[in-house]
Design a protein around this motif. Sequence first.
Motif, PDB file in Angstrom:
ATOM      1  N   THR A  47       0.866  -1.221  -0.439  1.00  0.00           N
ATOM      2  CA  THR A  47      -0.215   0.134   0.123  1.00  0.00           C
ATOM      3  C   THR A  47       0.826   0.958  -0.380  1.00  0.00           C
ATOM      4  N   HIS A  48       0.531   2.430   0.000  1.00  0.00           N
ATOM      5  CA  HIS A  48       1.065   3.168  -0.849  1.00  0.00           C
ATOM      6  C   HIS A  48       0.480   5.155   0.248  1.00  0.00           C
ATOM      7  N   ASN A  50      -0.493   8.795  -0.968  1.00  0.00           N
ATOM      8  CA  ASN A  50      -0.868   9.966  -1.683  1.00  0.00           C
ATOM      9  C   ASN A  50      -0.927  11.207  -1.471  1.00  0.00           C
ATOM     10  N   GLN A  81      -4.439   6.642  -7.179  1.00  0.00           N
ATOM     11  CA  GLN A  81      -3.616   5.022  -6.981  1.00  0.00           C
ATOM     12  C   GLN A  81      -3.438   4.632  -8.675  1.00  0.00           C
ATOM     13  N   GLY A  85      -0.143   2.821  -8.920  1.00  0.00           N
ATOM     14  CA  GLY A  85       0.018   2.183  -8.832  1.00  0.00           C
ATOM     15  C   GLY A  85       0.875   1.895 -10.635  1.00  0.00           C
ATOM     16  N   SER A  86       0.129   2.251 -11.809  1.00  0.00           N
ATOM     17  CA  SER A  86       1.749   2.154 -12.759  1.00  0.00           C
ATOM     18  C   SER A  86       2.942   1.806 -11.945  1.00  0.00           C
ATOM     19  N   VAL A  89       4.040  -0.680 -11.280  1.00  0.00           N
ATOM     20  CA  VAL A  89       4.153  -1.754 -11.944  1.00  0.00           C
ATOM     21  C   VAL A  89       5.396  -2.318 -12.288  1.00  0.00           C
ATOM     22  N   ALA A 103      -1.541  -3.750  -9.852  1.00  0.00           N
ATOM     23  CA  ALA A 103      -2.373  -3.080  -8.970  1.00  0.00           C
ATOM     24  C   ALA A 103      -3.689  -2.568  -9.469  1.00  0.00           C
ATOM     25  N   THR A 106      -8.931   0.435  -5.501  1.00  0.00           N
ATOM     26  CA  THR A 106      -9.703  -0.115  -4.708  1.00  0.00           C
ATOM     27  C   THR A 106     -10.381   0.395  -3.778  1.00  0.00           C
ATOM     28  N   ILE A 180      -0.440  -4.292  -5.086  1.00  0.00           N
ATOM     29  CA  ILE A 180      -0.917  -3.192  -4.395  1.00  0.00           C
ATOM     30  C   ILE A 180      -2.114  -2.808  -4.778  1.00  0.00           C
ATOM     31  N   CYS A 181      -1.855  -2.308  -3.857  1.00  0.00           N
ATOM     32  CA  CYS A 181      -3.670  -2.020  -3.509  1.00  0.00           C
ATOM     33  C   CYS A 181      -4.083  -1.196  -2.368  1.00  0.00           C
ATOM     34  N   GLY A 183      -4.236   1.938  -1.866  1.00  0.00           N
ATOM     35  CA  GLY A 183      -3.574   3.576  -2.436  1.00  0.00           C
ATOM     36  C   GLY A 183      -4.172   4.960  -1.643  1.00  0.00           C
TER      37      GLY A 183
END
Length: 307
Positions: A47-48, A50, A81, A85-86, A89, A103, A106, A180-181, A183
């Motif tokens: 997760t990340h 933002n 996200q 996410g891109s 990835v 990714a 979510t 990856i989710c 975010g």
Amino acid sequence: MRIVIALGGNALLRRGERPDADVQLANIDRVATVIAALAYDHEVVLTHGNGPQIGLLALESASDPALSAPYPLDLLGAQTQGMIGSLLVRSLHDTLPGHPIAALVTHTLVRADDPAFRQPTKYVGQVYPLEVARSLARKRGWHIAQDTTGWRRVVASPAPERIVETNTIHQLLSGGTLVICAGGGGVPVTADRDTGALSGVEAVVDKDLTAALLAEDLKADFLLILTDVPNVYADFGTPKQRPVLDATPAELRRAGFPAGSMGPKAEAAARFVERTGGLAAIGALDAAYEIVHGRSGTLVRPALPAA
């Protein structure tokens, strides 16, 4: 071991850096190297944050003369996200050749009556001098609050209740995919009481609290919260400052960390450990491998049973 990793906002933009695309592209390789070292031996869910990205998009949207109204925060969160996410990835595709990576946009369910909607506390966007922040607040209808280095916009941050795509994430993990989710804490939505229909809300969910919920639902063994400090500090910023290397959830809560910085990270780690009996840790991005192997960071562990 299944590890949920929560990347802090510093993963793509360090403090003081301009939010340019090339800056974030340069930082992403560092992130991918860190994640790859763990993904070789463990199941990883990533997760990340933002904050800088959604703040920039919100400012651009509010200033766009082609729009009759700015885009709401839930849609801006979905955009971040997709973008972050891109980037992750692409870089992980090169760092982990042959490893399936996905990714996933979510959504996080929140309560429509959450008190957070009446008291915005979540920092988004860049830091401003006071007069600039006040001017933007008047012009844009923002709420502002003082951060450690200046003044920033604050928005509602309701508590995460459920992650809508949990079953999909389970399915991806069962196929060996690095996911990856969630975010930015996930796109905040409410559900209609009668039909269950989802509606976006003007908010940003705390990504660390969402990560703790995600780790619990996925039955993770370890929650790893990565930030820009090597460990948690007691009495931070005072002459008594000292590192906390090991703590139980109760000990972590008693330290009373600020709500705008270490507080949500400490609470997320405490919740996960209390609810699952697993381990959590907080520490620096570049030391992620060492943290998981007990050589760095602040370890949060279950309390020992009473004698």
